[in-house]
Motif scaffolding. Sequence first.
Motif, PDB file in Angstrom:
ATOM      1  N   CYS A 207       2.085 -13.149  -2.541  1.00 30.71           N
ATOM      2  CA  CYS A 207       2.882 -12.951  -3.760  1.00 30.71           C
ATOM      3  C   CYS A 207       3.476 -14.296  -4.206  1.00 30.71           C
ATOM      4  O   CYS A 207       3.598 -15.223  -3.411  1.00 30.71           O
TER       5      CYS A 207
ATOM      6  N   GLU B 159       2.434  -2.595  -3.950  1.00 31.89           N
ATOM      7  CA  GLU B 159       3.779  -3.163  -4.185  1.00 31.89           C
ATOM      8  C   GLU B 159       3.869  -3.865  -5.536  1.00 31.89           C
ATOM      9  O   GLU B 159       4.766  -3.552  -6.344  1.00 31.89           O
TER      10      GLU B 159
ATOM     11  N   HIS C 102       5.059  -9.495   2.130  1.00 32.72           N
ATOM     12  CA  HIS C 102       5.752  -8.211   1.971  1.00 32.72           C
ATOM     13  C   HIS C 102       4.863  -7.183   1.262  1.00 32.72           C
ATOM     14  O   HIS C 102       5.317  -6.109   0.943  1.00 32.72           O
ATOM     15  N   GLU C 103       3.600  -7.550   1.029  1.00 28.28           N
ATOM     16  CA  GLU C 103       2.689  -6.605   0.366  1.00 28.28           C
ATOM     17  C   GLU C 103       1.644  -6.215   1.403  1.00 28.28           C
ATOM     18  O   GLU C 103       0.757  -7.018   1.700  1.00 28.28           O
TER      19      GLU C 103
HETATM   20 ZN   LIG Z   1       5.365  -9.228  -4.203  1.00 25.49          ZN
END
Ligand SMILES: [Zn+2]
Length: 346
Positions: free
Chosen positions: A40, A151, A65-66
């Motif tokens: 990201c 996400e 975080h994805e």
């Molecule tokens: Zn992200």
Amino acid sequence: METMRAWMAYGQEKMELKEVPTPVPGPGEVLVKIRAVGICGSDMHFYKEGRIGQFVVEEPIILGHECAGEIAGIGAGVEGRRIGERVVVEPGIPCFHCHDCKTGRYHFCNDMKFMGTPPTDGCLCEYVAWPAELVHRMPDGMSYEEGAMVEPFVVGMQAMRNSRIRFTDDAVVIGTGPIAMMTIQSLKVIGANKIICVGRNPWKLELAGRMGATHLIDSKEEDVKKRVKELTGGYGAMHVFEAVGSDETFWQTTELVRDGGTVTLLGLMAHDHTPMPMASVVMHGISFVPVIRYSNLFAEAIGSLEYKRADIMPVLSHTFGFEQGQEAFQKVAHDNREVMKTIILM
Ligand SMILES: [Zn+2]
Ligand SMILES: [Zn+2]
């Protein structure tokens, strides 16, 4: 103690594959064996600059975080889940008890721990222990790559919710990165009429067209304001979505939105000093609505993918193996002309 491999980031573009203790799921948690991780824009800020605003990389941290994976362990008190269940992980852990959490706006929880954001480790590693209720079941037809892109799609869906756009409204999306693409696809799902994408990379503009943009404006070639006015009967668009995060594009939103319209802000600003034409904003009755994270949307987003309301797969542009973690980050950091979403597959 069991160990796993994890990519530790140190800021300043340094990342190393290390052996670290495998997490053990606590009460209410499941252990997720990670299968796919998306890179990201925020990971890039931590990777290159070591910070985003008040969040600073002081200790080595696992980014990411994805992600999607499968349940590999079940903590005490967790019911109705099984080993091997394929899942998408929602990366923010709110406290679940404060007023914001209890009133369904948990993305404003002051005690939020967010995956891959200092000091909370992320998912660019083999296993993550996470609260079971934030680990969402994935439908059979969904690949891990698609699961890892839920996400950013949720960010686009949250933008629809915050903007309060109605079906048949016209919208402008400024930007052609992954979040812009997810916003365009969300506009299509929600039933916007004209979806006008403004960008300056022909390859990315073409992709915006495939994601559902009805009109493409190359800001290097065309007068953006003039074109948007032409396309909207001289009024400007009822909704403008900013997905770049630059001073120039923030200002530009005010020139493209219709009187009484709404500007929804998705771009991450690096500073607090953007000049804005506030007299005009007031005189024209423009509303600004930021999008910062999301709440109660993962299951809904997964549903719209399951029932083929939305298709986010065209956003995937590159995949790398887990051992190529640093190579993947370098590619996104320095050679992103034809990079959209890059996924690391385990
Ligand atoms: Zn992200
Ligand atoms: Zn809370």
